[in-house]
Design a protein around this motif. Structure first.
Motif, PDB file in Angstrom:
ATOM      1  N   GLU A 115      22.092 -15.599  -2.575  1.00 35.48           N
ATOM      2  CA  GLU A 115      23.176 -14.818  -1.964  1.00 35.48           C
ATOM      3  C   GLU A 115      22.967 -14.892  -0.457  1.00 35.48           C
ATOM      4  N   TYR A 116      23.805 -15.657   0.202  1.00 32.82           N
ATOM      5  CA  TYR A 116      23.622 -15.925   1.618  1.00 32.82           C
ATOM      6  C   TYR A 116      24.409 -14.932   2.454  1.00 32.82           C
ATOM      7  N   LEU A 117      23.681 -14.198   3.283  1.00 34.62           N
ATOM      8  CA  LEU A 117      24.284 -13.206   4.171  1.00 34.62           C
ATOM      9  C   LEU A 117      23.815 -13.470   5.589  1.00 34.62           C
ATOM     10  N   ASP A 118      24.720 -13.281   6.554  1.00 33.61           N
ATOM     11  CA  ASP A 118      24.380 -13.415   7.965  1.00 33.61           C
ATOM     12  C   ASP A 118      24.293 -12.031   8.587  1.00 33.61           C
ATOM     13  N   LEU A 119      23.219 -11.786   9.314  1.00 37.93           N
ATOM     14  CA  LEU A 119      23.039 -10.494   9.968  1.00 37.93           C
ATOM     15  C   LEU A 119      24.078 -10.322  11.069  1.00 37.93           C
ATOM     16  N   VAL A 120      24.777  -9.203  11.034  1.00 34.70           N
ATOM     17  CA  VAL A 120      25.723  -8.858  12.090  1.00 34.70           C
ATOM     18  C   VAL A 120      25.049  -7.915  13.075  1.00 34.70           C
ATOM     19  N   GLN A 121      24.435  -6.850  12.538  1.00 38.64           N
ATOM     20  CA  GLN A 121      23.804  -5.858  13.405  1.00 38.64           C
ATOM     21  C   GLN A 121      22.864  -4.979  12.595  1.00 38.64           C
ATOM     22  N   VAL A 122      21.749  -4.590  13.214  1.00 36.98           N
ATOM     23  CA  VAL A 122      20.887  -3.564  12.643  1.00 36.98           C
ATOM     24  C   VAL A 122      21.418  -2.239  13.174  1.00 36.98           C
ATOM     25  N   VAL A 123      21.856  -1.362  12.277  1.00 42.14           N
ATOM     26  CA  VAL A 123      22.551  -0.137  12.665  1.00 42.14           C
ATOM     27  C   VAL A 123      21.586   1.012  12.919  1.00 42.14           C
ATOM     28  N   SER A 124      20.639   1.223  12.010  1.00 37.33           N
ATOM     29  CA  SER A 124      19.680   2.316  12.158  1.00 37.33           C
ATOM     30  C   SER A 124      18.442   1.990  11.348  1.00 37.33           C
ATOM     31  N   GLY A 125      17.416   2.807  11.524  1.00 39.33           N
ATOM     32  CA  GLY A 125      16.203   2.566  10.763  1.00 39.33           C
ATOM     33  C   GLY A 125      15.144   3.609  11.001  1.00 39.33           C
ATOM     34  N   SER A 126      14.108   3.507  10.191  1.00 43.18           N
ATOM     35  CA  SER A 126      12.947   4.373  10.351  1.00 43.18           C
ATOM     36  C   SER A 126      11.715   3.592   9.924  1.00 43.18           C
ATOM     37  N   VAL A 127      10.566   4.060  10.375  1.00 45.58           N
ATOM     38  CA  VAL A 127       9.304   3.379  10.117  1.00 45.58           C
ATOM     39  C   VAL A 127       8.319   4.383   9.536  1.00 45.58           C
ATOM     40  N   GLN A 128       7.415   3.877   8.677  1.00 44.45           N
ATOM     41  CA  GLN A 128       6.436   4.720   8.001  1.00 44.45           C
ATOM     42  C   GLN A 128       5.139   3.942   7.880  1.00 44.45           C
ATOM     43  N   ALA A 129       4.034   4.553   8.291  1.00 45.41           N
ATOM     44  CA  ALA A 129       2.729   3.910   8.139  1.00 45.41           C
ATOM     45  C   ALA A 129       2.412   3.766   6.656  1.00 45.41           C
ATOM     46  N   ALA A 130       1.889   2.592   6.277  1.00 46.88           N
ATOM     47  CA  ALA A 130       1.519   2.331   4.883  1.00 46.88           C
ATOM     48  C   ALA A 130       0.371   1.334   4.865  1.00 46.88           C
ATOM     49  N   GLY A 131      -0.819   1.808   4.604  1.00 43.87           N
ATOM     50  CA  GLY A 131      -1.986   0.935   4.587  1.00 43.87           C
ATOM     51  C   GLY A 131      -2.228   0.317   5.951  1.00 43.87           C
ATOM     52  N   PRO A 137       0.820  -1.211   0.000  1.00 47.49           N
ATOM     53  CA  PRO A 137       0.000   0.000   0.000  1.00 47.49           C
ATOM     54  C   PRO A 137       0.857   1.265   0.000  1.00 47.49           C
ATOM     55  N   PRO A 138       0.327   2.354  -0.524  1.00 40.01           N
ATOM     56  CA  PRO A 138       1.089   3.601  -0.516  1.00 40.01           C
ATOM     57  C   PRO A 138       1.284   4.120   0.910  1.00 40.01           C
ATOM     58  N   ALA A 139       2.369   4.822   1.099  1.00 39.23           N
ATOM     59  CA  ALA A 139       2.677   5.383   2.420  1.00 39.23           C
ATOM     60  C   ALA A 139       1.631   6.425   2.788  1.00 39.23           C
ATOM     61  N   SER A 140       1.281   6.470   4.065  1.00 40.82           N
ATOM     62  CA  SER A 140       0.277   7.429   4.527  1.00 40.82           C
ATOM     63  C   SER A 140       0.814   8.347   5.620  1.00 40.82           C
ATOM     64  N   ALA A 141       2.120   8.327   5.837  1.00 36.53           N
ATOM     65  CA  ALA A 141       2.716   9.156   6.886  1.00 36.53           C
ATOM     66  C   ALA A 141       4.200   9.349   6.572  1.00 36.53           C
ATOM     67  N   PRO A 142       4.840  10.319   7.217  1.00 37.30           N
ATOM     68  CA  PRO A 142       6.285  10.513   6.991  1.00 37.30           C
ATOM     69  C   PRO A 142       7.108   9.434   7.702  1.00 37.30           C
ATOM     70  N   TRP A 143       8.377   9.323   7.306  1.00 39.81           N
ATOM     71  CA  TRP A 143       9.300   8.400   7.968  1.00 39.81           C
ATOM     72  C   TRP A 143       9.614   8.926   9.363  1.00 39.81           C
ATOM     73  N   VAL A 144       9.623   8.031  10.343  1.00 41.49           N
ATOM     74  CA  VAL A 144       9.926   8.377  11.731  1.00 41.49           C
ATOM     75  C   VAL A 144      11.120   7.530  12.165  1.00 41.49           C
ATOM     76  N   PRO A 145      12.181   8.162  12.701  1.00 36.42           N
ATOM     77  CA  PRO A 145      13.352   7.386  13.136  1.00 36.42           C
ATOM     78  C   PRO A 145      12.984   6.375  14.228  1.00 36.42           C
ATOM     79  N   ILE A 146      13.620   5.221  14.179  1.00 36.81           N
ATOM     80  CA  ILE A 146      13.415   4.187  15.194  1.00 36.81           C
ATOM     81  C   ILE A 146      14.400   4.470  16.334  1.00 36.81           C
ATOM     82  N   THR A 147      13.872   4.664  17.511  1.00 36.38           N
ATOM     83  CA  THR A 147      14.734   5.013  18.654  1.00 36.38           C
ATOM     84  C   THR A 147      15.278   3.780  19.364  1.00 36.38           C
ATOM     85  N   ASN A 148      14.534   2.678  19.342  1.00 38.12           N
ATOM     86  CA  ASN A 148      14.969   1.451  20.025  1.00 38.12           C
ATOM     87  C   ASN A 148      15.408   0.409  18.996  1.00 38.12           C
ATOM     88  N   ILE A 149      16.407   0.749  18.193  1.00 40.61           N
ATOM     89  CA  ILE A 149      16.830  -0.092  17.072  1.00 40.61           C
ATOM     90  C   ILE A 149      17.346  -1.461  17.524  1.00 40.61           C
TER      91      ILE A 149
END
Length: 133
Positions: free
Chosen positions: A70-86, A36-48
């Motif tokens: 292509e096999y990759l192993d997660l090392v760390q989630v560094v940063s992110g943001s969330v946006q409401a969409a549908g 679904p299309p985004a319905s809000a702005p991106w908001v930084p994730i504080t508890n990454i």
């Protein structure tokens, strides 16, 4: 008994449809994946460091492995943001992941999903390598 040509027609039609779908111009990657299309702005994730975002990142890596082998192993989630969409949210995550040789790279992924729901299928909207660490 059906002829070989008659048996190949459905396969040809399916492949032709896939080529048309993948080569048709699309307004956005989200539209191409049925997100679904985004319905809000991106908001930084504080508890990454929350385990939920690690699960989202691992989901993205799993889909990448299934599609591209292509096999990759997660090392760390560094940063992110969330946006409401549908009914759900877009999760934009920057992560470090290691390949089979142990080389760590920086990747950015966008995943759409509805937390704690089994009624909606999660989707990887985009995945790209940003840099090496």
């Amino acid at each position: 008994m059906r002829s070989m040509a008659a048996m190949l027609v459905p396969i040809f039609l399916m492949l032709s449809t896939m080529v048309l779908i993948t080569s048709a111009p699309v307004a956005s990657a989200a539209a191409a994946t049925g997100v679904p299309p985004a319905s809000a702005p991106w908001v930084p994730i504080t508890n990454i460091n929350d385990f939920f975002y690690r699960q989202v990142a691992n989901f993205s890596l799993l889909i990448r492995a299934l599609v591209f082998r292509e096999y990759l192993d997660l090392v760390q989630v560094v940063s992110g943001s969330v946006q409401a969409a549908g009914a759900g949210n877009n999760y934009s995550l920057q992560l470090w992941a290691a390949d089979r040789n142990g080389a760590v790279g920086v990747y950015r992924t966008v995943v759409w999903g509805v937390p704690r729901s089994r009624d909606w299928t999660w989707k990887v909207v985009s995945f790209q390598r940003v840099a090496e660490t």
